[in-house]
Design a protein around this motif. Structure first.
Motif, mmCIF file in Angstrom:
data_model
loop_
_atom_site.group_PDB
_atom_site.id
_atom_site.type_symbol
_atom_site.label_atom_id
_atom_site.label_comp_id
_atom_site.label_asym_id
_atom_site.label_seq_id
_atom_site.Cartn_x
_atom_site.Cartn_y
_atom_site.Cartn_z
ATOM 1 N N VAL A 37 0.726 -1.108 0.105
ATOM 2 C CA VAL A 37 0.071 -0.008 0.138
ATOM 3 C C VAL A 37 0.767 1.430 -0.025
ATOM 4 C CG1 VAL A 37 -1.704 1.437 1.238
ATOM 5 C CG2 VAL A 37 -2.005 -1.305 1.058
ATOM 6 N N HIS A 38 0.805 2.246 -1.061
ATOM 7 C CA HIS A 38 1.606 3.361 -1.379
ATOM 8 C C HIS A 38 1.385 4.263 -0.085
ATOM 9 C CE1 HIS A 38 3.477 6.889 -2.977
ATOM 10 N NE2 HIS A 38 3.803 5.868 -3.955
ATOM 11 N N GLU A 39 2.441 4.794 0.416
ATOM 12 C CA GLU A 39 2.524 5.729 1.741
ATOM 13 C C GLU A 39 1.624 6.669 1.676
ATOM 14 O OE1 GLU A 39 6.612 7.389 2.288
ATOM 15 O OE2 GLU A 39 6.432 8.297 0.498
ATOM 16 N N LYS A 40 1.100 7.293 0.486
ATOM 17 C CA LYS A 40 0.147 8.356 0.523
ATOM 18 C C LYS A 40 -1.262 7.892 0.868
ATOM 19 C CE LYS A 40 -0.763 7.230 -4.486
ATOM 20 N NZ LYS A 40 -0.834 7.414 -5.866
ATOM 21 N N HIS A 41 -1.444 6.494 1.113
ATOM 22 C CA HIS A 41 -2.600 5.900 1.711
ATOM 23 C C HIS A 41 -2.402 5.348 3.193
ATOM 24 C CE1 HIS A 41 -4.737 6.271 -2.099
ATOM 25 N NE2 HIS A 41 -3.526 5.296 -2.620
ATOM 26 N N SER A 42 -1.388 6.244 3.821
ATOM 27 C CA SER A 42 -1.164 5.582 5.216
ATOM 28 C C SER A 42 -2.409 5.855 6.333
ATOM 29 C CB SER A 42 0.149 6.464 5.688
ATOM 30 O OG SER A 42 -0.078 7.937 5.606
ATOM 31 N N ASP A 43 -3.116 6.752 5.823
ATOM 32 C CA ASP A 43 -4.409 6.815 6.757
ATOM 33 C C ASP A 43 -5.685 5.803 6.605
ATOM 34 O OD1 ASP A 43 -4.842 8.029 4.120
ATOM 35 O OD2 ASP A 43 -6.323 9.560 4.888
ATOM 36 N N VAL A 44 -5.321 5.110 5.512
ATOM 37 C CA VAL A 44 -6.410 4.108 5.163
ATOM 38 C C VAL A 44 -6.540 2.990 6.134
ATOM 39 C CG1 VAL A 44 -7.434 2.374 3.740
ATOM 40 C CG2 VAL A 44 -6.666 4.444 2.756
ATOM 41 N N LYS A 45 -7.732 2.541 7.059
ATOM 42 C CA LYS A 45 -7.663 1.805 7.829
ATOM 43 C C LYS A 45 -8.383 0.448 7.238
ATOM 44 C CE LYS A 45 -8.533 4.868 11.883
ATOM 45 N NZ LYS A 45 -9.566 5.372 13.061
ATOM 46 N N PRO A 46 -8.012 -0.714 7.619
ATOM 47 C CA PRO A 46 -8.433 -1.828 7.148
ATOM 48 C C PRO A 46 -9.887 -2.280 7.634
ATOM 49 C CG PRO A 46 -7.134 -2.363 9.165
ATOM 50 C CD PRO A 46 -6.970 -0.935 8.881
ATOM 51 N N PHE A 47 -10.636 -2.521 6.711
ATOM 52 C CA PHE A 47 -12.147 -2.731 7.037
ATOM 53 C C PHE A 47 -12.310 -4.052 7.649
ATOM 54 C CE2 PHE A 47 -16.163 -4.725 5.714
ATOM 55 C CZ PHE A 47 -17.233 -3.595 6.082
ATOM 56 N N MET A 48 -11.496 -5.142 7.197
ATOM 57 C CA MET A 48 -11.484 -6.393 7.803
ATOM 58 C C MET A 48 -10.554 -6.381 8.948
ATOM 59 S SD MET A 48 -11.851 -8.499 4.453
ATOM 60 C CE MET A 48 -11.772 -10.232 4.757
ATOM 61 N N ARG A 49 -10.698 -6.590 10.392
ATOM 62 C CA ARG A 49 -9.933 -6.707 11.372
ATOM 63 C C ARG A 49 -9.765 -7.715 12.044
ATOM 64 N NH1 ARG A 49 -12.954 -0.703 12.742
ATOM 65 N NH2 ARG A 49 -12.321 0.491 10.905
ATOM 66 N N GLY A 50 -8.606 -7.721 12.725
ATOM 67 C CA GLY A 50 -8.270 -8.988 13.863
ATOM 68 C C GLY A 50 -7.194 -8.353 14.655
ATOM 69 N N ARG B 239 -0.987 -2.984 10.248
ATOM 70 C CA ARG B 239 -2.499 -2.892 10.635
ATOM 71 C C ARG B 239 -3.405 -3.611 9.657
ATOM 72 N NH1 ARG B 239 -0.852 1.353 7.223
ATOM 73 N NH2 ARG B 239 -2.236 2.098 5.770
ATOM 74 N N PHE B 240 -3.155 -4.032 8.584
ATOM 75 C CA PHE B 240 -3.777 -4.946 7.745
ATOM 76 C C PHE B 240 -3.795 -6.222 7.912
ATOM 77 C CE2 PHE B 240 -3.504 -1.162 5.031
ATOM 78 C CZ PHE B 240 -4.596 -0.935 4.503
ATOM 79 N N GLN B 241 -2.893 -6.775 8.967
ATOM 80 C CA GLN B 241 -2.987 -8.245 9.574
ATOM 81 C C GLN B 241 -4.234 -8.598 10.219
ATOM 82 O OE1 GLN B 241 0.096 -10.601 10.256
ATOM 83 N NE2 GLN B 241 1.698 -9.291 9.610
ATOM 84 N N ILE B 242 -4.704 -9.852 9.976
ATOM 85 C CA ILE B 242 -5.862 -10.132 10.742
ATOM 86 C C ILE B 242 -5.635 -11.281 11.854
ATOM 87 C CG2 ILE B 242 -8.084 -11.339 10.674
ATOM 88 C CD1 ILE B 242 -8.426 -10.213 7.772
ATOM 89 N N SER B 243 -4.848 -12.224 11.608
ATOM 90 C CA SER B 243 -4.661 -13.331 12.495
ATOM 91 C C SER B 243 -3.013 -13.514 12.648
ATOM 92 C CB SER B 243 -5.011 -14.558 12.010
ATOM 93 O OG SER B 243 -6.637 -14.695 12.013
ATOM 94 N N THR B 244 -2.550 -14.163 13.427
ATOM 95 C CA THR B 244 -1.285 -14.567 13.624
ATOM 96 C C THR B 244 -0.557 -14.995 12.454
ATOM 97 O OG1 THR B 244 -1.801 -15.071 16.057
ATOM 98 C CG2 THR B 244 0.398 -15.731 15.033
ATOM 99 N N PHE B 245 0.489 -14.635 12.123
ATOM 100 C CA PHE B 245 1.129 -15.208 10.862
ATOM 101 C C PHE B 245 1.649 -16.784 11.331
ATOM 102 C CE2 PHE B 245 4.544 -12.642 12.722
ATOM 103 C CZ PHE B 245 5.518 -13.646 12.889
ATOM 104 N N ASP B 246 2.007 -17.409 10.175
ATOM 105 C CA ASP B 246 2.572 -19.009 10.418
ATOM 106 C C ASP B 246 3.717 -18.681 10.426
ATOM 107 O OD1 ASP B 246 3.797 -21.414 9.898
ATOM 108 O OD2 ASP B 246 2.110 -22.077 8.772
ATOM 109 N N PRO B 247 4.876 -19.038 11.393
ATOM 110 C CA PRO B 247 6.083 -18.687 11.497
ATOM 111 C C PRO B 247 6.842 -19.413 10.581
ATOM 112 C CG PRO B 247 5.630 -19.871 13.497
ATOM 113 C CD PRO B 247 4.199 -19.311 12.686
ATOM 114 N N PHE B 248 6.409 -20.843 10.270
ATOM 115 C CA PHE B 248 7.123 -21.617 9.496
ATOM 116 C C PHE B 248 7.081 -21.460 8.004
ATOM 117 C CE2 PHE B 248 4.896 -24.215 13.098
ATOM 118 C CZ PHE B 248 6.305 -24.151 13.729
#
Length: 349
Positions: free
Chosen positions: A239-252, A277-286
């Motif tokens: 996401v380009h830095e010019k959209h740094s104020d955009v909040k994710p609609f789908m949240r976790g 901020r766009f992440q929802i769940s824990t990432f898979d470390p593997f």
């Protein structure tokens, strides 16, 4: 002569390649490397020996991977984030950027776009109760010339400039491997206030990308093709830095400030770190460990060296195919082709 000049020849022994034929299927699944194999074993061992304590080492993988991906796509570190997959990343972007109103409600795609992207777009048209026929515009795709395809996109943008809100394309087409002029499309979108989302599934690790400088608004990517991170590995979002104020609609919970992860928050507080901020769940470390290892090859060898060899191989294959009368190289005519891949048809069939 080509082998003697090959600055990457020492890397061939780093990969497991099927015996008996030339492996040319990285556009579907890249081969496994020794570093990826070692990363998988190493991190499973960490889990086995340390259990929950493994997260002390795994949390840092996120930034390591995003920084390497940023270098690959021509972005700032703060513009890259991880997604569960390419299509899930696209759903995240569509949910956050597609805000139809009475004047701007149309989405522009190509007539032969990859089905998963199309299905995602249709999902959000359904959610907003929009008609496919009225709201989905598809620019004509020229199978023989990417320049002509690019101009068809520009023409369609000019025709519907008052009503298009999002333009979504693949940088490299998944069927005939055309590489559209991304920068020219980005400029046209910017001129009319259209959000430009790019699918770089078949271009990441294959062609030079400069997403930030080109002015692309957002992009999605996968890592199991040319990056060779393994089947089903994570995707990424830009996401380009010019959209740094955009909040994710789908949240976790993993999209919040990390210091608040274990707090019982009554309200979502988006992370201020890059695109976390766009992440929802824990990432898979593997998965991230394998991806981090796979990207190490590109950073070590340099993306430019990889792109140059890719282009040389394609040009060599083009010269061989051109000598066979029964074969037509579909994307021969385009000035944008040649550094990606080739699609050949037999006149006999």
């Amino acid at each position: 002569v080509f082998d003697q000049r090959d600055v990457l020849k020492q890397y061939k022994d780093e990969f497991y390649l099927p015996e008996g034929f030339i492996y040319a299927s990285a556009h579907a699944l890249g081969p496994m490397s020794k570093k990826v194999e070692q990363a998988a074993i190493q991190n499973l061992t960490i889990w086995g020996q340390q259990g929950l304590g493994g997260w002390d080492q795994w949390l840092g993988l996120e930034d390591q991977v995003c920084n390497k991906l940023a270098a690959m796509v021509g972005a700032k570190d703060s513009e890259l984030g991880i997604s569960a997959s390419l299509t899930m990343g696209l759903h995240q972007l569509m949910s956050s950027f597609y805000k139809p109103d009475s004047s701007r409600y149309k989405i522009l795609m190509l007539s032969n776009e990859f089905p998963s992207d199309l299905f995602c777009v249709q999902s959000w048209l359904d959610i907003h109760k929009q008609s496919y026929d009225e709201c989905l515009i598809q620019a004509d795709f020229n199978y023989y010339d990417a320049e002509a395809t690019t101009q068809n996109i520009i023409k369609t943008i000019n025709t519907h400039k008052e009503s298009i809100t999002i333009a979504l394309f693949s940088a490299v087409n998944s069927y005939v491997f055309q590489f559209i002029d991304v920068e020219e499309v980005a400029q046209a979108c910017k001129q009319y206030g259209i959000i430009f989302i790019l699918d770089i599934a078949h271009s990441l690790g294959c062609v030079p990308l400069q997403l930030h400088d080109w002015g692309v608004d957002a992009a999605v990517m996968c890592t199991y093709k040319y990056i060779n991170a393994g089947a089903g590995n994570v995707g990424g979002i830009f996401v380009h830095e010019k959209h740094s104020d955009v909040k994710p609609f789908m949240r976790g919970w993993f999209g919040t400030e990390r210091k608040l992860l274990l707090a019982q928050q009554p309200k979502f507080t988006p992370s201020s770190e890059a695109l976390k901020r766009f992440q929802i769940s824990t990432f898979d470390p593997f998965q991230l460990a394998r991806l981090n290892a796979a990207l190490t090859y590109f950073i070590e060898a340099t993306p430019e060296a990889c792109y140059n060899k890719s282009k040389s191989l394609v040009e060599y294959m083009k010269s061989l195919l051109s000598s066979i009368p029964e074969i037509i190289v579909v994307n021969m005519k385009s000035k944008y082709s040649g550094g990606v891949a080739l699609t050949a048809n037999s006149e006999k069939t």
